[in-house]
Design an enzyme around this catalytic site. Sequence first.
Site, PDB file in Angstrom:
ATOM      1  N   GLY A 136      -7.720  59.474  49.810  1.00 41.11           N
ATOM      2  CA  GLY A 136      -7.295  60.673  49.111  1.00 41.11           C
ATOM      3  C   GLY A 136      -7.111  60.461  47.632  1.00 41.11           C
ATOM      4  O   GLY A 136      -8.055  60.430  46.862  1.00 41.11           O
ATOM      5  N   TRP A 138      -5.381  61.783  43.896  1.00 35.83           N
ATOM      6  CA  TRP A 138      -5.300  63.069  43.208  1.00 35.83           C
ATOM      7  C   TRP A 138      -6.580  63.894  43.394  1.00 35.83           C
ATOM      8  O   TRP A 138      -6.537  65.079  43.704  1.00 35.83           O
ATOM      9  CB  TRP A 138      -5.039  62.833  41.726  1.00 35.83           C
ATOM     10  N   ASP A 189      -3.965  53.305  54.069  1.00 35.85           N
ATOM     11  CA  ASP A 189      -2.904  53.925  53.281  1.00 35.85           C
ATOM     12  C   ASP A 189      -3.261  55.397  53.081  1.00 35.85           C
ATOM     13  O   ASP A 189      -4.363  55.718  52.624  1.00 35.85           O
ATOM     14  CB  ASP A 189      -2.794  53.224  51.924  1.00 35.85           C
ATOM     15  N   ASP A 191      -2.818  58.635  51.060  1.00 37.64           N
ATOM     16  CA  ASP A 191      -2.367  59.093  49.743  1.00 37.64           C
ATOM     17  C   ASP A 191      -2.720  60.577  49.604  1.00 37.64           C
ATOM     18  O   ASP A 191      -3.571  60.969  48.808  1.00 37.64           O
ATOM     19  CB  ASP A 191      -3.029  58.260  48.648  1.00 37.64           C
ATOM     20  N   GLU A 193      -2.018  64.013  48.286  1.00 35.91           N
ATOM     21  CA  GLU A 193      -1.279  64.608  47.168  1.00 35.91           C
ATOM     22  C   GLU A 193      -1.527  66.116  47.116  1.00 35.91           C
ATOM     23  O   GLU A 193      -2.496  66.546  46.508  1.00 35.91           O
ATOM     24  CB  GLU A 193      -1.682  63.940  45.863  1.00 35.91           C
ATOM     25  N   MET A 260       6.091  57.230  44.686  1.00 38.14           N
ATOM     26  CA  MET A 260       5.415  57.279  43.388  1.00 38.14           C
ATOM     27  C   MET A 260       6.381  57.705  42.279  1.00 38.14           C
ATOM     28  O   MET A 260       6.345  58.822  41.772  1.00 38.14           O
ATOM     29  CB  MET A 260       4.200  58.201  43.462  1.00 38.14           C
ATOM     30  N   TYR A 262       6.796  57.678  39.137  1.00 38.16           N
ATOM     31  CA  TYR A 262       6.236  57.756  37.786  1.00 38.16           C
ATOM     32  C   TYR A 262       5.601  59.136  37.649  1.00 38.16           C
ATOM     33  O   TYR A 262       5.609  59.923  38.601  1.00 38.16           O
ATOM     34  CB  TYR A 262       5.218  56.638  37.531  1.00 38.16           C
ATOM     35  N   ASP A 263       5.096  59.446  36.471  1.00 38.92           N
ATOM     36  CA  ASP A 263       4.549  60.787  36.202  1.00 38.92           C
ATOM     37  C   ASP A 263       5.595  61.884  36.404  1.00 38.92           C
ATOM     38  O   ASP A 263       5.248  63.026  36.717  1.00 38.92           O
ATOM     39  CB  ASP A 263       3.324  61.081  37.075  1.00 38.92           C
TER      40      ASP A 263
END
Length: 424
Positions: A136, A138, A189, A191, A193, A260, A262-263
């Site tokens: 996956g 972003w 994993d 991911d 989003e 996550m 951050y951002d």
Amino acid sequence: MHARYTCVLAGLCVLALATPAQARRVIGYFTQWGIYGRNFQVKDIEADGAAGHLTHINYAFGNVRNNRCEVGVTQYANPDTGEGGDAYADYTKAFSAKESVDGLADHWDQPLRGNWNQLKKLKARHPDLKVLISLGGWTWSRGFSQAARPENRKAFVASCIDAYIRGNLPVTDYAGGAGAALTVFDGIDIDWEYPAACGLSCGTSEDRENFTALLAEFRRQLDAVRPGLLLTAAVGAGIDKIRVTDPGQYAPYLDYINLMTYDFHGAWERQTNHHSPLFGSPGDPSVGDQRRYNSRDAVQAILERGVPASKLNLGIGFYGRGWTGVHNTNRGLYQVGGPAPGTWESGIEDYKVLRGRVAGSYIDAQARAHWKYDGVTFWSYDDPALVSEKMQYVKAQGLGGAFFWEFSGDYHGELLRAIGDGLR
């Protein structure tokens, strides 16, 4: 393990589980596309001495398309449709002896070449190192919502396991075939989003239940192949991402969770702020859910929902978020600006570039966040000292470890060493 009290960060005292250093995780993302303009190869992980600090590598990313794990495609990524892939980087590129982990060149007709073969060679040198495929991210997450539906999830999961665990790859450019990638990946994993929230595309309310069910199905099928295969997830750290899922229900299916952290803020906003603060600050003008955009509040939100601290890894960004045209008030913090120029993208820059920028360097005493400001341009990023401080927080909270995005942003392993040394 045994309980102990630890005091860090200006007297913060918490009851923590003393975890042996070797049990803490250090996880790095290796990007498929980083071998091109960024010129970061798997060999560089070895050359920088990074491999000795690592426990896991996540390979980013595998695409989720048409209710399956799409493998073997070479096509530019289209963020509007979710199309794209790079089989050339994954498993058909022939690396020269100079580029190779072990100094041996690939043959043009090897069934496995590319990054995946280099990761296999790296594992041979570091037998305890685990490699996972991250699905996956972003750009390639828009397919998850449909794939996770009850009528699709079993076949979707089977397609991922067939490609990445059993190693059955589509034949392209004289590479691939049955079992070609066997033993490259030690797990998967997820991911996504973001389930039931918005990333590049927005999910639906059904994602909440389907996300948990998807992880349960991955766990079931992985265990059926063989015990010990890893299943992990990267999850958003904003409370708006956390509250629409059920961490306490999905955590039992996962070996660990990468939070996550951050951002939290960036140049998509008009006002400067901290990209990855450890704590909230009373001076932060943010409102609503954004008041809780910091690492501590994210960790607490997950823990309060029933996730064991030992399953949680703190996220570190090897890059900064930046604004320019920033008024010289409060050393640039919480001032209006626009996206600062970056090497690859406006508003973002690698740590290896930012560390050499001539500007005033500041620390927010409350938020425990670092920034540089030269009177015009403001960059928020973690330096080695702040990374080390965050690792003390990881230990004090009894968390399982830390992870970072991503290798190519570092400066000769400087931030990675701060993580590895800090967790000892």
